[in-house]
Design an enzyme around this catalytic site. Structure first.
Site, PDB file in Angstrom:
ATOM      1  N   LYS A 149     -48.403 -22.241  11.067  1.00 56.53           N
ATOM      2  CA  LYS A 149     -49.271 -21.141  10.662  1.00 56.53           C
ATOM      3  C   LYS A 149     -50.468 -21.102  11.596  1.00 56.53           C
ATOM      4  O   LYS A 149     -51.225 -22.075  11.676  1.00 56.53           O
ATOM      5  CB  LYS A 149     -49.726 -21.333   9.205  1.00 56.53           C
ATOM      6  CG  LYS A 149     -50.406 -20.104   8.590  1.00 56.53           C
ATOM      7  CD  LYS A 149     -51.863 -19.941   8.939  1.00 56.53           C
ATOM      8  CE  LYS A 149     -52.715 -21.039   8.336  1.00 56.53           C
ATOM      9  NZ  LYS A 149     -54.203 -20.768   8.587  1.00 56.53           N
ATOM     10  N   SER A 197     -44.785 -40.662  12.146  1.00 64.47           N
ATOM     11  CA  SER A 197     -44.304 -40.056  10.903  1.00 64.47           C
ATOM     12  C   SER A 197     -45.325 -40.216   9.780  1.00 64.47           C
ATOM     13  O   SER A 197     -45.994 -41.247   9.657  1.00 64.47           O
ATOM     14  CB  SER A 197     -42.985 -40.705  10.477  1.00 64.47           C
ATOM     15  OG  SER A 197     -41.983 -40.457  11.432  1.00 64.47           O
ATOM     16  N   TYR A 215     -45.988 -29.643   8.355  1.00 65.69           N
ATOM     17  CA  TYR A 215     -46.837 -28.457   8.263  1.00 65.69           C
ATOM     18  C   TYR A 215     -47.928 -28.545   9.320  1.00 65.69           C
ATOM     19  O   TYR A 215     -48.717 -29.509   9.344  1.00 65.69           O
ATOM     20  CB  TYR A 215     -47.485 -28.330   6.877  1.00 65.69           C
ATOM     21  CG  TYR A 215     -48.535 -27.233   6.848  1.00 65.69           C
ATOM     22  CD1 TYR A 215     -48.160 -25.892   6.900  1.00 65.69           C
ATOM     23  CD2 TYR A 215     -49.888 -27.536   6.813  1.00 65.69           C
ATOM     24  CE1 TYR A 215     -49.104 -24.881   6.905  1.00 65.69           C
ATOM     25  CE2 TYR A 215     -50.846 -26.524   6.814  1.00 65.69           C
ATOM     26  CZ  TYR A 215     -50.443 -25.203   6.858  1.00 65.69           C
ATOM     27  OH  TYR A 215     -51.383 -24.211   6.869  1.00 65.69           O
ATOM     28  N   HIS A 241     -39.081 -32.264  12.173  1.00 65.66           N
ATOM     29  CA  HIS A 241     -38.685 -32.456  10.777  1.00 65.66           C
ATOM     30  C   HIS A 241     -39.881 -32.371   9.824  1.00 65.66           C
ATOM     31  O   HIS A 241     -40.923 -32.983  10.064  1.00 65.66           O
ATOM     32  CB  HIS A 241     -38.054 -33.840  10.553  1.00 65.66           C
ATOM     33  CG  HIS A 241     -37.092 -34.271  11.600  1.00 65.66           C
ATOM     34  ND1 HIS A 241     -35.784 -33.845  11.635  1.00 65.66           N
ATOM     35  CD2 HIS A 241     -37.231 -35.091  12.661  1.00 65.66           C
ATOM     36  CE1 HIS A 241     -35.163 -34.392  12.662  1.00 65.66           C
ATOM     37  NE2 HIS A 241     -36.025 -35.149  13.312  1.00 65.66           N
ATOM     38  N   ASN A 283     -32.473  13.039  -2.227  1.00 70.75           N
ATOM     39  CA  ASN A 283     -32.860  13.549  -3.540  1.00 70.75           C
ATOM     40  C   ASN A 283     -33.062  12.437  -4.568  1.00 70.75           C
ATOM     41  O   ASN A 283     -33.694  12.648  -5.590  1.00 70.75           O
ATOM     42  CB  ASN A 283     -31.800  14.521  -4.056  1.00 70.75           C
ATOM     43  CG  ASN A 283     -31.656  15.711  -3.136  1.00 70.75           C
ATOM     44  OD1 ASN A 283     -32.643  16.281  -2.663  1.00 70.75           O
ATOM     45  ND2 ASN A 283     -30.419  16.076  -2.842  1.00 70.75           N
ATOM     46  N   ASN A 299     -55.849 -28.706   6.833  1.00 66.51           N
ATOM     47  CA  ASN A 299     -56.763 -27.733   7.429  1.00 66.51           C
ATOM     48  C   ASN A 299     -57.712 -27.065   6.437  1.00 66.51           C
ATOM     49  O   ASN A 299     -58.591 -26.325   6.850  1.00 66.51           O
ATOM     50  CB  ASN A 299     -55.966 -26.647   8.166  1.00 66.51           C
ATOM     51  CG  ASN A 299     -54.964 -25.945   7.268  1.00 66.51           C
ATOM     52  OD1 ASN A 299     -54.451 -26.530   6.318  1.00 66.51           O
ATOM     53  ND2 ASN A 299     -54.664 -24.698   7.574  1.00 66.51           N
ATOM     54  N   TYR A 300     -57.573 -27.315   5.160  1.00 63.74           N
ATOM     55  CA  TYR A 300     -58.360 -26.590   4.148  1.00 63.74           C
ATOM     56  C   TYR A 300     -59.160 -27.587   3.324  1.00 63.74           C
ATOM     57  O   TYR A 300     -58.596 -28.538   2.746  1.00 63.74           O
ATOM     58  CB  TYR A 300     -57.416 -25.791   3.253  1.00 63.74           C
ATOM     59  CG  TYR A 300     -58.096 -24.915   2.233  1.00 63.74           C
ATOM     60  CD1 TYR A 300     -59.091 -24.021   2.593  1.00 63.74           C
ATOM     61  CD2 TYR A 300     -57.730 -24.982   0.890  1.00 63.74           C
ATOM     62  CE1 TYR A 300     -59.712 -23.214   1.657  1.00 63.74           C
ATOM     63  CE2 TYR A 300     -58.335 -24.165  -0.063  1.00 63.74           C
ATOM     64  CZ  TYR A 300     -59.334 -23.287   0.324  1.00 63.74           C
ATOM     65  OH  TYR A 300     -59.940 -22.481  -0.610  1.00 63.74           O
TER      66      TYR A 300
END
Length: 234
Positions: free
Chosen positions: A126, A180, A141, A138, A1, A161-162
């Site tokens: 991603k 690194s 991206y 470590h 309710n 990537n963009y």
């Protein structure tokens, strides 16, 4: 309710799901009162769920896994013998058997880890495939990338990537050593057995078994078997 009763019902249903998993499927909950498990989720035998874990949607978790505290898994498939450490977020992704994830890792957008791969702290995948036995341990991206087997991705690596308009793919082969702080400016390919020096900016394809360094990266050496053995041991 009202919203209070709705929250009460949600707790009751969650407790039923957890109890059933403990009794019927042999799942261990360290603190059942502080876990959220979707009714659509499945969890395999001898998996251990630590406090404050949230498993949402149609998630599948295999046998013998360990899911550490404050991790959230949504609509993902986890294989057998997987260890997911504290504070990870995994959404719409797939993790194969005997992988290690985290702590504080983020997998999304149909990311995929193949058997015995490792993703470490502050690593984001991603729409990326991380090959069998490969590691990104470590501060990394990896977006729109395909990475082969037994490749090591050094700390601070980024797949750029963009380009401001479109997303582009990065292809990394087998037995590659990415140094690194390497920037991989997509679209770009790195061949099997290649090595990038620390701080390299890779704007062109790298041939197999080449060592490239600099910004932009340039080839300085053909790697022989002795070189590869030395790099692997280090």
């Amino acid at each position: 309710n009202n919203r209070v009763q709705l929250a009460d019902m949600e707790r009751v249903l969650c407790r039923r799901v957890i109890k059933k998993m403990m009794l019927d499927y042999g799942v261990t909950f360290i603190d059942p009162k502080n876990a959220y498990i979707s009714e659509q989720a499945t969890i395999g035998r001898d998996t251990v769920i630590f406090p404050n874990v949230k498993i949402e949607g149609e998630t599948e978790i295999g046998d013998g896994c360990t899911i550490r505290s404050n991790t959230r898994i949504t609509n993902s498939k986890i294989g057998h013998g997987v260890e997911i450490l504290d504070n990870c977020v995994i959404t719409d992704s797939e993790i194969a058997n005997e992988c290690t994830v985290g702590p504080m890792a983020h997998l999304r957008g149909k990311a995929k880890m193949e058997e015995k791969a490792k993703v470490g702290n502050f690593v984001e995948l991603k729409k990326t495939i991380l090959g069998r036995g490969s590691k990104a341990s470590h501060l990394t991206y990896l977006g729109d990338a395909t990475i082969g087997e037994k490749t090591n991705i050094g700390a601070g690596t980024i797949t750029c990537n963009y380009d401001g308009v479109n997303k582009h793919a990065t292809m990394i082969g087998n037995n590659v050593r990415i140094g690194s702080d390497t920037m991989l400016v997509a679209p770009v390919k790195v061949g099997d057995g290649a090595v990038t020096g620390a701080g390299s900016v890779v704007t062109k394809d790298v041939e197999a078994n080449k060592l490239v360094v600099g910004a932009p990266a340039r080839a300085i050496k053909d790697l022989n078997e002795e070189d590869k053995s030395s790099l692997q041991s280090s």
